[in-house]
Every structure is written in C-alpha cells, then in structure tokens.
Design a protein around this motif. Structure first.
Motif, PDB file in Angstrom:
ATOM      1  N   ALA A  90     -10.138  -0.987 -45.338  1.00 28.72           N
ATOM      2  CA  ALA A  90      -9.065  -0.558 -44.440  1.00 28.72           C
ATOM      3  C   ALA A  90      -7.954   0.142 -45.213  1.00 28.72           C
ATOM      4  O   ALA A  90      -7.403   1.149 -44.756  1.00 28.72           O
ATOM      5  CB  ALA A  90      -8.513  -1.759 -43.672  1.00 28.72           C
ATOM      6  N   ARG A  91      -7.623  -0.389 -46.383  1.00 30.99           N
ATOM      7  CA  ARG A  91      -6.579   0.245 -47.196  1.00 30.99           C
ATOM      8  C   ARG A  91      -7.068   1.591 -47.734  1.00 30.99           C
ATOM      9  O   ARG A  91      -6.335   2.584 -47.707  1.00 30.99           O
ATOM     10  CB  ARG A  91      -6.188  -0.678 -48.349  1.00 30.99           C
ATOM     11  CG  ARG A  91      -5.160  -0.056 -49.296  1.00 30.99           C
ATOM     12  CD  ARG A  91      -4.800  -1.000 -50.418  1.00 30.99           C
ATOM     13  NE  ARG A  91      -3.986  -2.106 -49.938  1.00 30.99           N
ATOM     14  CZ  ARG A  91      -2.654  -2.067 -49.862  1.00 30.99           C
ATOM     15  NH1 ARG A  91      -2.004  -0.960 -50.216  1.00 30.99           N
ATOM     16  NH2 ARG A  91      -1.986  -3.096 -49.438  1.00 30.99           N
ATOM     17  N   ALA A  92      -8.300   1.628 -48.225  1.00 34.77           N
ATOM     18  CA  ALA A  92      -8.827   2.866 -48.811  1.00 34.77           C
ATOM     19  C   ALA A  92      -8.925   3.971 -47.766  1.00 34.77           C
ATOM     20  O   ALA A  92      -8.655   5.147 -48.059  1.00 34.77           O
ATOM     21  CB  ALA A  92     -10.193   2.598 -49.435  1.00 34.77           C
ATOM     22  N   GLU A  93      -9.309   3.594 -46.552  1.00 37.67           N
ATOM     23  CA  GLU A  93      -9.477   4.587 -45.489  1.00 37.67           C
ATOM     24  C   GLU A  93      -8.220   4.755 -44.653  1.00 37.67           C
ATOM     25  O   GLU A  93      -8.235   5.497 -43.666  1.00 37.67           O
ATOM     26  CB  GLU A  93     -10.667   4.192 -44.605  1.00 37.67           C
ATOM     27  CG  GLU A  93     -11.989   4.158 -45.357  1.00 37.67           C
ATOM     28  CD  GLU A  93     -13.152   3.689 -44.488  1.00 37.67           C
ATOM     29  OE1 GLU A  93     -12.933   3.450 -43.277  1.00 37.67           O
ATOM     30  OE2 GLU A  93     -14.261   3.570 -45.016  1.00 37.67           O
ATOM     31  N   ARG A  94      -7.148   4.037 -45.022  1.00 37.82           N
ATOM     32  CA  ARG A  94      -5.849   4.180 -44.376  1.00 37.82           C
ATOM     33  C   ARG A  94      -5.920   3.925 -42.866  1.00 37.82           C
ATOM     34  O   ARG A  94      -5.454   4.717 -42.053  1.00 37.82           O
ATOM     35  CB  ARG A  94      -5.270   5.568 -44.654  1.00 37.82           C
ATOM     36  CG  ARG A  94      -4.961   5.801 -46.128  1.00 37.82           C
ATOM     37  CD  ARG A  94      -4.556   7.235 -46.409  1.00 37.82           C
ATOM     38  NE  ARG A  94      -3.459   7.678 -45.560  1.00 37.82           N
ATOM     39  CZ  ARG A  94      -2.173   7.438 -45.797  1.00 37.82           C
ATOM     40  NH1 ARG A  94      -1.822   6.749 -46.878  1.00 37.82           N
ATOM     41  NH2 ARG A  94      -1.241   7.890 -44.994  1.00 37.82           N
ATOM     42  N   TRP A  95      -6.473   2.761 -42.520  1.00 33.64           N
ATOM     43  CA  TRP A  95      -6.545   2.426 -41.099  1.00 33.64           C
ATOM     44  C   TRP A  95      -5.153   2.158 -40.542  1.00 33.64           C
ATOM     45  O   TRP A  95      -4.307   1.524 -41.185  1.00 33.64           O
ATOM     46  CB  TRP A  95      -7.390   1.174 -40.881  1.00 33.64           C
ATOM     47  CG  TRP A  95      -8.839   1.301 -41.216  1.00 33.64           C
ATOM     48  CD1 TRP A  95      -9.496   2.410 -41.701  1.00 33.64           C
ATOM     49  CD2 TRP A  95      -9.826   0.277 -41.100  1.00 33.64           C
ATOM     50  NE1 TRP A  95     -10.814   2.130 -41.895  1.00 33.64           N
ATOM     51  CE2 TRP A  95     -11.055   0.827 -41.533  1.00 33.64           C
ATOM     52  CE3 TRP A  95      -9.790  -1.046 -40.681  1.00 33.64           C
ATOM     53  CZ2 TRP A  95     -12.231   0.088 -41.543  1.00 33.64           C
ATOM     54  CZ3 TRP A  95     -10.959  -1.789 -40.696  1.00 33.64           C
ATOM     55  CH2 TRP A  95     -12.168  -1.222 -41.120  1.00 33.64           C
ATOM     56  N   SER A  96      -4.936   2.608 -39.348  1.00 31.66           N
ATOM     57  CA  SER A  96      -3.726   2.258 -38.603  1.00 31.66           C
ATOM     58  C   SER A  96      -3.988   1.077 -37.681  1.00 31.66           C
ATOM     59  O   SER A  96      -3.160   0.174 -37.550  1.00 31.66           O
ATOM     60  CB  SER A  96      -3.255   3.455 -37.779  1.00 31.66           C
ATOM     61  OG  SER A  96      -2.244   3.078 -36.866  1.00 31.66           O
ATOM     62  N   GLN A  97      -5.131   1.072 -37.037  1.00 30.40           N
ATOM     63  CA  GLN A  97      -5.555  -0.033 -36.176  1.00 30.40           C
ATOM     64  C   GLN A  97      -7.068   0.028 -36.050  1.00 30.40           C
ATOM     65  O   GLN A  97      -7.708   0.996 -36.467  1.00 30.40           O
ATOM     66  CB  GLN A  97      -4.896   0.050 -34.798  1.00 30.40           C
ATOM     67  CG  GLN A  97      -5.244   1.300 -34.006  1.00 30.40           C
ATOM     68  CD  GLN A  97      -4.745   1.264 -32.582  1.00 30.40           C
ATOM     69  OE1 GLN A  97      -4.877   0.264 -31.886  1.00 30.40           O
ATOM     70  NE2 GLN A  97      -4.166   2.371 -32.130  1.00 30.40           N
ATOM     71  N   TRP A  98      -7.627  -1.015 -35.471  1.00 27.41           N
ATOM     72  CA  TRP A  98      -9.069  -1.048 -35.265  1.00 27.41           C
ATOM     73  C   TRP A  98      -9.392  -1.812 -33.991  1.00 27.41           C
ATOM     74  O   TRP A  98      -8.585  -2.603 -33.497  1.00 27.41           O
ATOM     75  CB  TRP A  98      -9.804  -1.673 -36.456  1.00 27.41           C
ATOM     76  CG  TRP A  98      -9.373  -3.080 -36.796  1.00 27.41           C
ATOM     77  CD1 TRP A  98      -8.411  -3.446 -37.688  1.00 27.41           C
ATOM     78  CD2 TRP A  98      -9.879  -4.303 -36.225  1.00 27.41           C
ATOM     79  NE1 TRP A  98      -8.285  -4.814 -37.723  1.00 27.41           N
ATOM     80  CE2 TRP A  98      -9.174  -5.363 -36.840  1.00 27.41           C
ATOM     81  CE3 TRP A  98     -10.850  -4.598 -35.283  1.00 27.41           C
ATOM     82  CZ2 TRP A  98      -9.421  -6.709 -36.520  1.00 27.41           C
ATOM     83  CZ3 TRP A  98     -11.094  -5.930 -34.960  1.00 27.41           C
ATOM     84  CH2 TRP A  98     -10.385  -6.972 -35.582  1.00 27.41           C
TER      85      TRP A  98
END
Length: 521
Positions: free
Chosen positions: A221-229
């Motif tokens: 999530a950090r590597a792909e820069r998630w905002s929400q899921w």
C-alpha cells in the motif's frame, strides 16, 4: 477447562474481537451473540445479477497508520489480498472533492496554488486562514466544538463551509455540537503541543510508539501510494471472511440472539437471551452504547446513564445506478454545507473510485454510473421525521431530485436501493472524552477464572462513582467487561478493528505470574 468469553454484537468490532481471541496461543471458549439474522453490522453490500455492487455502509478503508496496517494484515490473513481494489493517491477519486454551494459545484482547494489564490466558495485565499492559525494563541479549555475550534483558528468561512461539511461527511453530525477533542484528536493535540494546528501536523512530535516494520499488504500500500481500498465483493465480504475464519476455530456464532439482560453474580456473568441464560467469565460488548445500557441491571445505573448519553445519528443511504450517464466533474464526490441544505449530507461518485463494482452494462459497450446519496444525519428528524417511519419513496424522490439538480442527471435510474440506517453513527459531543475516561478501547479487567472470589459482584450497596467516568466505574468494580465499537474511540472500520485488538490483548494479557493470567489458565 478454558474460560468463556462472550462477545455481544456481531458487527465488525465483535467479529474482529473473535478473530483475535481464537488466534491466541491458548484461546478461551468464544461465544458471539448477534441480535439480527446476519453478521457484519453496518458492513452491508448488495450485488446485483449483473455484477454491480452497492454499499449501504462503509465503502472504503484508508491504509495509513498503524491501524490501517493492522487491518491490511487481517485482510491478508483472511485470504482476501487478491480481492483488494486499491485507489492510488494520484487518482481523481483521491485528489478531487467538491462542495455544493449556491447552486454550483466548487472544487476544494488543494496544493500550493489552492492556498495562494482565491478559490470559490471562499472569499479570499486560504493562505490568510493559515496565517491566522500560526498567529492565534493555543486554546486553554479542556474541549471545544469542532466549529468553534475551526472558527477560532482559521476563521468563520473555514468553520462554516469546510469543517461543517467535513463533520457531515464523516460523522453525519453538526460541527457545533461535535467535540474537536474526540472527533479530531490529531488537530486538538497539534494545537496543544505546538500552539498551531499546521505546525503541530507538520513537525515531528513525541509520544507515538513505533508502529513496527511494515509487511505484506501494508508495504504494498505504501509502495503503490494507496489512498483507500475496497474489496471486489464489497465491504461485507470482509465480515463473511471473518465468520469463515473463526467458525472452524471453535467460536460459537449465534444469530437471532439478542441480549436482553446482563448481570454479574458470584464472579461470573449471566447473559439472558430469548429462551436461555448463558454464563461467561468475561463479556466483550460490541453493542452500541445505548443498546448495552438497556441490558444492564439497575445496580449498574451509573454506567447505564453515561452510555445513554452517547447519541447516534441516523442516515438514509440511497444507492442509484444510471445507464449511459456521465458526471459533469470527476472525483470522490461532493459534500453539502448545512447552510445550503441541512437534509442532504452529500453525494458519493462510487463509479469513479471503484468502477469494478459497476457490473455489466445493459447494452454492449455502454457505460454505467453508480452514486450514493446520503440524507439526514443529525438533521434527520427535522427533515424527514421518525427514521423508523419515513417512507422510502420520499427518500428516493429527495435523492433523485438532488442528483438532478446537482449533477444534471434527470433520467430514471436502472437500480435504486433505499436503506435507513438507524442510529448508525455515534456522535462524540462536547465532553465525550470526560465521559469515557482517558482511553476507551479495551476497558475492563483481564480475564479471570469464574470461580475466583476476588472478583466482586455489582450490588446496590456499591457506591456510585461520578457518572462522567465510565472507565473509573469499570475499574473500581473490577468488572470483567470490555467496551469496544464505534460508540467510544473512533467510527471508522480501522478504529473498530484496532479497538477490538487492543481489548483482546488486555483480556488475555495479565502479567505472567498473576493468578488467573492466561499463561496459567
């Protein structure tokens, strides 16, 4: 024989508590009691034959922080990693949010440009609000309304437009009644620690424990820069996966089993349910505060009185799906300040964040648009009357009118679902922190053997403690009762899961060598 833990309330908090209990090295016997005919609480998803998914409760989860990482670890352990639908921070659903005011949609300012120039509906650049925060002395009172806090630090426009709308979007509540200390603790602490909200949020501060190394989904999530899921099958699939996990590991799950009365006698709990009385060594209440208050005995009135004082707001959730329609703007959705329309909280553009939930269009190559209209909240009674009696047709008509007026979508929706979620969002009003005590999640005593005479019973002879201190009451009576759920320390999915984990750690975590600790049971 292992001790028994009764978990009351089968929403996400209760299910998460069961998850952590059954994973203990020496798990207790776990019994989960749920009043309704399903588990999951407000995690409610509907899937149509065409594959469209409609959320009637939470529709996404943020991955940030230790609590977000904990939730992602649970999702991975449940085998749901492959079902994750992630929204990166660069996505329009993460970057673009709007306010509807004066008959028009206005993008909320973002980035340095948004601070330096005047962006409607604000009458001047937000840079002036930032300067006001930097120059305003820190408050000295123990609590303050979210509206009063924002007005004092940033000015009346930020309070009446941005913070008012934010409180409606997050809590379905009135910013003039909600506590900034309880609803937005990061802002409150930032001012107290640095004398400025902006400085407090920007500068490092002590007091935060190490979150531990990131792993698995949290690292991704950090590597792909998630905002929400979300999840491919909808958020309710998280509840279904938890049920599937705990059931074969010894947890006894009972639907249609409302708790009608709870009392503590001779070191054990007696739980009265329709047609039976159960016994337990420890009770974890994941019920709304008011529901737990109704089940408590008369001698626990000091506790019940404080629980009843935690109100909750009702929200009408209207899901709409249009074929061949397009939005005039692209983003997460828009909020409506109470000064514009008290009854209408906002509209979420579901198809922008999660197009995978749109399903198969009616015509090949066609498009589908899903929206969710949120109505009522703290203004439900004055706008629509009793939530238990309001006609769904009235709410649907109101929602369609809003979509037509705000977004120009005047056609007949292909799908329309109306749900009135009664008392679904607790309201942390002024003084909420004082009512609870210093920390809410995990209240109660560690699990102790039911035969131990060291655990006193609650009796009419017990002197009442000051009613504003729920935590003190539980500690002084040494009641093996833990209070978890959205009524206390956070309304998000992450908050509920983190609170359940903390409570279970305290239940099972008596220091080694203490009689009754799990190491010796």
């Amino acid at each position: 024989m292992p001790p028994t833990v009764a978990v009351v309330g089968g929403g996400i908090s209760g299910l998460a508590a069961c998850y952590h209990l059954v994973r203990a090295p020496r798990p207790p016997k776990v019994v989960l009691l749920e009043a309704s005919g399903r588990f999951g609480g407000w995690l409610q998803s509907t899937r149509t034959p065409e594959g469209a998914v409609f959320e009637h409760g939470p529709r996404g989860v943020r991955p940030a922080g230790p609590a977000g990482a904990q939730t992602l670890h649970m999702v991975s352990e449940l085998g749901l990693a492959g079902d994750i639908l992630a929204v990166p921070r660069e996505h329009p659903a993460a970057r673009n949010r709007f306010l509807y005011l004066g008959g028009a949609l206005h993008p909320l300012p973002s980035g340095l440009t948004g601070l330096l120039r005047t962006v409607p509906p604000f009458s001047r650049a937000l840079l002036w609000s930032a300067l006001r925060d930097l120059l305003t002395p820190a408050g000295t009172g123990p609590d303050e309304s979210a509206h009063g806090f924002a007005q004092r630090r940033f000015g009346p426009e930020v309070a009446e437009l941005a913070v008012d709308s934010l409180c409606r979007g997050v809590f379905a509540g009135d910013s003039r009644a909600l506590s900034v200390r309880s609803c937005f603790p990061a802002l409150f602490q930032a001012e107290r620690q640095r004398g400025s909200v902006l400085l407090g949020l920007a500068l490092p501060h002590g007091g935060g424990g190490a979150a531990g190394p990131e792993a698995g989904l949290a690292r991704r999530a950090r590597a792909e820069r998630w905002s929400q899921w979300s999840l491919r099958g909808g958020m309710e699939s998280l509840a279904r996966a938890l049920v599937a996990f705990v059931s074969p590991r010894g947890a006894e799950l009972r639907c249609h089993t409302p708790l009608t009365h709870l009392r503590h006698r001779r070191g054990r709990w007696q739980l009265t349910v329709p047609g039976a009385t159960l016994t337990a060594d420890h009770v974890v209440s994941a019920l709304p505060a008011s529901a737990l208050a109704r089940a408590l005995p008369a001698e626990a009135e000091p506790l019940a009185r404080e629980l009843r004082a935690i109100p909750a707001a009702s929200v009408a959730v209207v899901n709409l799906q249009y074929e061949g329609a397009a939005l005039p703007v692209t983003g997460f959705g828009h909020l409506v300040p109470s000064s514009e329309d008290p009854a209408l909280l906002g509209i979420v553009y579901d198809s922008v964040a999660f197009p995978e939930h749109d399903g198969t269009p009616a015509t090949p190559g066609g498009t589908s648009l899903r929206l969710t209209v949120m109505l009522g909240g703290a203004w439900f009674q004055q706008s629509f009357g009793d939530p238990a009696l309001v006609a769904p047709e009235l709410l649907l008509s109101r929602a369609r009118a809003a979509v037509s007026e705000h977004l120009g979508l005047a056609g007949t929706p292909k799908n329309a679902i109306v749900r009135v979620q009664q008392d679904c969002i607790p309201q942390y009003t002024l003084g909420h922190w004082e009512r609870l005590g210093e920390r809410a999640s995990g209240w109660g005593c560690p699990l102790s053997p039911g035969v131990s005479p060291a655990v006193p019973t609650v009796s009419p002879a017990v002197p009442a403690v000051p009613p504003e201190r729920i935590q003190r009451f539980l500690k002084e009576q040494e009641l093996p009762l833990s209070l978890i759920g959205a009524s206390y320390s956070g309304v998000s999915v992450n908050d509920c899961i983190a609170g359940a984990k903390e409570a279970v750690a305290k239940i099972l975590g008596s220091p080694p060598g203490v009689k009754g600790s799990p190491q010796e049971l």
